[in-house]
Design a protein around this motif. Structure first.
Motif, mmCIF file in Angstrom:
data_model
loop_
_atom_site.group_PDB
_atom_site.id
_atom_site.type_symbol
_atom_site.label_atom_id
_atom_site.label_comp_id
_atom_site.label_asym_id
_atom_site.label_seq_id
_atom_site.Cartn_x
_atom_site.Cartn_y
_atom_site.Cartn_z
ATOM 1 N N MET A 107 0.812 -1.197 0.000
ATOM 2 C CA MET A 107 0.000 0.000 0.000
ATOM 3 C C MET A 107 0.854 1.258 0.000
ATOM 4 O O MET A 107 0.545 2.215 -0.672
ATOM 5 N N LEU A 108 1.935 1.265 0.744
ATOM 6 C CA LEU A 108 2.764 2.452 0.792
ATOM 7 C C LEU A 108 3.824 2.486 -0.312
ATOM 8 O O LEU A 108 4.559 3.442 -0.423
ATOM 9 N N GLU A 109 3.870 1.446 -1.123
ATOM 10 C CA GLU A 109 4.848 1.411 -2.203
ATOM 11 C C GLU A 109 4.198 1.936 -3.480
ATOM 12 O O GLU A 109 3.414 1.240 -4.130
ATOM 13 N N ASN A 110 4.507 3.193 -3.809
ATOM 14 C CA ASN A 110 3.932 3.826 -4.987
ATOM 15 C C ASN A 110 4.990 4.748 -5.594
ATOM 16 O O ASN A 110 5.084 5.923 -5.244
ATOM 17 N N ALA A 111 5.794 4.207 -6.499
ATOM 18 C CA ALA A 111 6.895 4.965 -7.095
ATOM 19 C C ALA A 111 6.393 6.192 -7.852
ATOM 20 O O ALA A 111 7.036 7.241 -7.833
ATOM 21 N N ASP A 112 5.244 6.076 -8.503
ATOM 22 C CA ASP A 112 4.724 7.211 -9.265
ATOM 23 C C ASP A 112 4.319 8.365 -8.351
ATOM 24 O O ASP A 112 4.551 9.533 -8.673
ATOM 25 N N LEU A 113 3.717 8.049 -7.218
ATOM 26 C CA LEU A 113 3.372 9.093 -6.255
ATOM 27 C C LEU A 113 4.638 9.727 -5.673
ATOM 28 O O LEU A 113 4.719 10.943 -5.509
ATOM 29 N N GLY A 114 5.639 8.908 -5.409
ATOM 30 C CA GLY A 114 6.918 9.427 -4.916
ATOM 31 C C GLY A 114 7.561 10.372 -5.919
ATOM 32 O O GLY A 114 8.076 11.441 -5.548
ATOM 33 N N LYS A 115 7.519 10.021 -7.195
ATOM 34 C CA LYS A 115 8.075 10.897 -8.238
ATOM 35 C C LYS A 115 7.306 12.210 -8.314
ATOM 36 O O LYS A 115 7.898 13.280 -8.492
ATOM 37 N N LEU A 116 6.000 12.139 -8.167
ATOM 38 C CA LEU A 116 5.187 13.363 -8.166
ATOM 39 C C LEU A 116 5.570 14.261 -7.002
ATOM 40 O O LEU A 116 5.731 15.472 -7.172
ATOM 41 N N ILE A 117 5.729 13.683 -5.829
ATOM 42 C CA ILE A 117 6.106 14.480 -4.652
ATOM 43 C C ILE A 117 7.470 15.142 -4.865
ATOM 44 O O ILE A 117 7.659 16.326 -4.553
ATOM 45 N N ILE A 118 8.415 14.404 -5.401
ATOM 46 C CA ILE A 118 9.737 14.966 -5.675
ATOM 47 C C ILE A 118 9.626 16.095 -6.695
ATOM 48 O O ILE A 118 10.216 17.169 -6.525
ATOM 49 N N ARG A 119 8.855 15.877 -7.759
ATOM 50 C CA ARG A 119 8.692 16.914 -8.788
ATOM 51 C C ARG A 119 8.044 18.167 -8.214
ATOM 52 O O ARG A 119 8.478 19.291 -8.496
ATOM 53 N N LEU A 120 6.987 17.995 -7.430
ATOM 54 C CA LEU A 120 6.294 19.156 -6.862
ATOM 55 C C LEU A 120 7.172 19.911 -5.878
ATOM 56 O O LEU A 120 7.139 21.145 -5.809
ATOM 57 N N THR A 121 7.966 19.187 -5.112
ATOM 58 C CA THR A 121 8.865 19.828 -4.149
ATOM 59 C C THR A 121 9.958 20.605 -4.870
ATOM 60 O O THR A 121 10.178 21.790 -4.586
ATOM 61 N N LEU A 122 10.645 19.948 -5.789
ATOM 62 C CA LEU A 122 11.714 20.613 -6.542
ATOM 63 C C LEU A 122 11.171 21.805 -7.308
ATOM 64 O O LEU A 122 11.673 22.929 -7.173
ATOM 65 N N GLY A 123 10.158 21.582 -8.111
ATOM 66 C CA GLY A 123 9.615 22.661 -8.934
ATOM 67 C C GLY A 123 8.995 23.780 -8.116
ATOM 68 O O GLY A 123 9.216 24.957 -8.395
ATOM 69 N N GLY A 124 8.243 23.405 -7.096
ATOM 70 C CA GLY A 124 7.585 24.422 -6.270
ATOM 71 C C GLY A 124 8.563 25.306 -5.524
ATOM 72 O O GLY A 124 8.429 26.538 -5.516
ATOM 73 N N LEU A 125 9.566 24.703 -4.905
ATOM 74 C CA LEU A 125 10.534 25.507 -4.153
ATOM 75 C C LEU A 125 11.399 26.362 -5.074
ATOM 76 O O LEU A 125 11.713 27.510 -4.747
ATOM 77 N N GLY A 145 12.614 10.295 -14.303
ATOM 78 C CA GLY A 145 11.505 10.628 -15.192
ATOM 79 C C GLY A 145 10.314 11.125 -14.394
ATOM 80 O O GLY A 145 10.346 11.170 -13.161
ATOM 81 N N PRO A 146 9.238 11.490 -15.075
ATOM 82 C CA PRO A 146 8.104 12.121 -14.407
ATOM 83 C C PRO A 146 7.179 11.171 -13.661
ATOM 84 O O PRO A 146 6.448 11.586 -12.781
#
Length: 128
Positions: free
Chosen positions: A1-19, A120-121
């Motif tokens: 349930m907690l293993e979701n690579a795509d969600l992890g990539k989204l969080i990384i993208r939003l953090t990097l891009g947002g900051l 990748g995204p």
């Protein structure tokens, strides 16, 4: 349930891009005069200061949206390499006041953008 690579990539993208986007928006509202002066001091035409908008507005938006994500992350990497070389080179091996690396913020942006290039995204992106 907690293993979701795509969600992890989204969080990384939003953090990097947002900051990073905050830095670009600040320059959009306050100008790039300080960067122009610094570039002139190195003998680089001050007009190149406007390139910061590519690395701090365009690149982060591409990363956040997941549109040509690797290219957007590459723009951030280039932006950070130039910033470290021109504005922070003397701090490369220095410690900050709290004991951490003096360039930890710049390092975060640089190495996280590199990770996004290789990861990748993920699934949550704009279709391109």
């Amino acid at each position: 349930m907690l293993e979701n690579a795509d969600l992890g990539k989204l969080i990384i993208r939003l953090t990097l891009g947002g900051l990073m986007l905050f830095h670009g928006v600040a320059k959009l509202f306050n100008g790039v005069g300080g960067i122009e002066s610094m570039l002139a001091g190195y003998g680089i035409p001050p007009v190149f200061a406007y390139g910061v908008f590519v690395g701090e507005l365009v690149g982060p938006l591409m990363v956040i949206l997941g549109y040509q994500t690797r290219i957007g992350a590459l723009l951030i990497v280039f932006n950070m390499l130039v910033a470290i070389a021109l504005a922070h080179g003397n701090e490369l091996l220095a410690l900050g006041r709290s004991g951490g690396w003096a360039l930890e913020l710049q390092g975060f942006f640089l190495f996280t953008a590199l990770a996004v290039i290789f990861l990748g995204p993920g699934r949550y992106k704009l279709k391109n």
